[in-house]
Design an enzyme around this catalytic site. Structure first.
Site, mmCIF file in Angstrom:
data_model
loop_
_atom_site.group_PDB
_atom_site.id
_atom_site.type_symbol
_atom_site.label_atom_id
_atom_site.label_comp_id
_atom_site.label_asym_id
_atom_site.label_seq_id
_atom_site.Cartn_x
_atom_site.Cartn_y
_atom_site.Cartn_z
ATOM 1 N N PHE A 124 0.850 -1.193 0.000
ATOM 2 C CA PHE A 124 0.000 0.000 0.000
ATOM 3 C C PHE A 124 0.880 1.236 0.000
ATOM 4 O O PHE A 124 1.704 1.410 0.888
ATOM 5 C CB PHE A 124 -0.952 0.022 1.198
ATOM 6 C CG PHE A 124 -1.938 1.157 1.098
ATOM 7 C CD1 PHE A 124 -3.093 1.030 0.329
ATOM 8 C CD2 PHE A 124 -1.691 2.372 1.729
ATOM 9 C CE1 PHE A 124 -3.983 2.092 0.206
ATOM 10 C CE2 PHE A 124 -2.582 3.435 1.606
ATOM 11 C CZ PHE A 124 -3.728 3.291 0.843
ATOM 12 N N ASP A 215 9.053 2.629 1.881
ATOM 13 C CA ASP A 215 7.871 3.380 2.288
ATOM 14 C C ASP A 215 7.695 3.152 3.791
ATOM 15 O O ASP A 215 7.252 2.092 4.217
ATOM 16 C CB ASP A 215 6.655 2.890 1.492
ATOM 17 C CG ASP A 215 5.363 3.594 1.911
ATOM 18 O OD1 ASP A 215 5.337 4.207 3.003
ATOM 19 O OD2 ASP A 215 4.380 3.502 1.152
ATOM 20 N N LYS A 244 2.522 9.417 8.347
ATOM 21 C CA LYS A 244 1.491 9.224 9.373
ATOM 22 C C LYS A 244 1.878 9.741 10.766
ATOM 23 O O LYS A 244 1.292 10.693 11.258
ATOM 24 C CB LYS A 244 1.091 7.758 9.450
ATOM 25 C CG LYS A 244 0.256 7.325 8.244
ATOM 26 C CD LYS A 244 -0.362 5.963 8.451
ATOM 27 C CE LYS A 244 -1.443 5.666 7.430
ATOM 28 N NZ LYS A 244 -0.980 4.996 6.209
HETATM 29 C C1 PLP Z 1 -1.221 5.259 4.831
HETATM 30 C C2 PLP Z 1 -0.110 4.856 3.944
HETATM 31 C C3 PLP Z 1 0.183 5.578 2.776
HETATM 32 C C4 PLP Z 1 -0.661 6.728 2.300
HETATM 33 O O1 PLP Z 1 -0.614 7.810 3.141
HETATM 34 P P1 PLP Z 1 -1.696 9.002 2.964
HETATM 35 O O2 PLP Z 1 -1.237 10.015 3.966
HETATM 36 O O3 PLP Z 1 -3.036 8.417 3.258
HETATM 37 O O4 PLP Z 1 -1.585 9.482 1.581
HETATM 38 C C5 PLP Z 1 1.291 5.197 2.040
HETATM 39 N N1 PLP Z 1 2.061 4.156 2.415
HETATM 40 C C6 PLP Z 1 1.812 3.446 3.529
HETATM 41 C C7 PLP Z 1 2.726 2.326 3.912
HETATM 42 C C8 PLP Z 1 0.713 3.759 4.323
HETATM 43 O O5 PLP Z 1 0.443 3.033 5.406
#
Ligand code: PLP
Length: 392
Positions: A124, A215, A244
């Site tokens: 994700f 990420d 986050k």
């Molecule tokens: C939540 C998340 C995203 C996206 O972040 P947003 O602030 O919602 O755009 C990207 N990568 C990972 C691993 C995430 O958990």
């Protein structure tokens, strides 16, 4: 717009790990706004720092030097192998910046005309067009085709599949600009990265000057019990993204890079709001408080306690919980096929005054504020157990 299927719950106030609805009913928060509220709700130190900043300056744009942003970049670089940082406002945006950087790296360093980025199945990376294309889950693509070109996928933690895809892509010469990976998959079911897999990917990337990008949007900034998920893995990326937990509830994202791949030049990339004095004050305060309160050690201690308690719970309900996996205060309770679904358990837990979030159909995610304590975790287990019993 009709974007969200929301729970019928209106939260109006919070303190620490507790949230209160309109009727004053109290909920133990094991969601933290989806791994965001690092210091819990309405933390007094964060509140004071932000009130002071509001009385000073909020926003000036990146036309000018921003001391809070420079201080935050230094704070991130001092706690990682990064040497330069770009600031934006969310996880998806941080990954968009990383994807643009990867393509520039492909052109500049590897001489690739049409660079490809490799990412994992069940990953994700966000919902903007390139980030959602990098996301290896067809359900997030459906209805939004055509996707962005230049992405290929491989099964997570599977080194032979990765090697085969890399060989296929590079059969006729350099083609791969970057590999984009979560150190632990969050949304995709709380699946920790395998250290041997990551070490081998690192080697293969080094051999070909392919960028290795992590990420860290969900696991970064202390949630694993280390500053970064890659610290826990023991494998260093060339670049990594975060968002986050960084601002403790104030929207901020960032891409941190090694100097050797700091390819952006004026005009290449930008964000109007990115890294303004207010959001940087929030992140500076979160980082300082993680240190002052020794939250990395605390997260490690809470991980041990939570895992122990969850194992005992699983023992008491053998038909329900298959396993527990995760790092630090990102834990996934994997439910067995014959028992309730993650969605059902989250709803039942809500009725018991416990907030949880699914990570796929069979995994319930526990991602509380990092300031959660043993007594809260005992309550969490009690309420989770009541929810399980109410469903059987
Ligand atoms: C939540 C998340 C995203 C996206 O972040 P947003 O602030 O919602 O755009 C990207 N990568 C990972 C691993 C995430 O958990």
């Amino acid at each position: 717009m009709g974007t969200y299927a929301r729970y019928p719950l209106e939260l109006v106030r919070g303190k620490g790990v507790w949230l209160y609805d309109r009727n004053g009913r109290r909920y133990l928060d094991a969601v933290a706004g989806i791994a965001v509220c690092t210091l819990g709700h309405s933390d007094p130190v964060l509140r004071r720092a932000l009130c002071r900043q509001l009385g000073k300056l909020q926003h000036v744009s990146n036309l000018y030097r921003i001391p809070e942003q420079e201080a935050l970049a230094r704070a991130i670089c001092e706690r990682s192998a990064a040497e330069a940082v770009f600031f934006c406002n969310s996880g998806a945006e941080a990954n968009e910046a990383a994807i643009k950087l990867a393509r520039k790296h492909g052109h500049l360093v590897r001489g690739i005309e049409r660079p490809v980025i490799l990412s994992a199945e069940a990953s994700f990376h966000g919902r903007t067009l390139a980030a959602v294309t990098a996301t290896g889950q067809p359900k997030y693509h459906q209805g939004f085709e055509p996707m962005v070109e230049g992405f290929r996928y491989f099964p997570y933690n599977d080194i032979s599949a990765f090697e085969a895809l890399l060989a296929e892509c590079e059969a006729a010469g350099p083609r791969v600009a970057a590999v984009l990976l979560e150190p632990i998959q969050g949304e995709g079911g709380v699946i920790p990265g395998d250290a041997a897999f990551f070490r081998r990917v690192r080697e293969l990337c080094d051999q070909r000057q392919i960028l290795l990008i992590f990420d860290e949007v969900q696991i970064g900034v202390g949630r694993s019990g280390h500053w970064w998920g890659h610290g826990r893995l023991g494998v260093e990326p060339d670049a990594f993204t975060m968002a986050k937990g960084l601002g403790g509830g104030i929207p901020i994202g960032a891409l941190a890079v090694k100097a050797a791949v700091d390819h952006f030049r004026p005009g290449d990339h930008a964000s109007t709001f990115g890294g303004n004095p207010f959001v940087c004050r929030a992140a500076l305060t979160v980082i300082a408080e993680i240190e002052r309160r020794r939250l990395l050690d605390h997260v490690q201690a809470m991980e041990r306690f939570l895992i122990e308690q969850l194992a005992e719970l699983a023992g008491r309900h053998p038909g329900h919980i298959e396993m527990v996996r995760g790092w630090g205060l990102l834990q996934g309770v994997v439910l067995s096929e014959q028992g309730p679904t993650a969605a059902e358990l989250v709803k039942a837990a809500m009725a018991e005054g416990l907030l949880l979030v699914p990570a796929g159909p069979r995994v319930v995610r526990i991602v509380p504020p990092l300031v959660i304590r043993r007594r809260h975790l005992r309550k969490l287990i009690q309420r989770l157990e009541k929810a399980l019993i109410s469903l059987s």
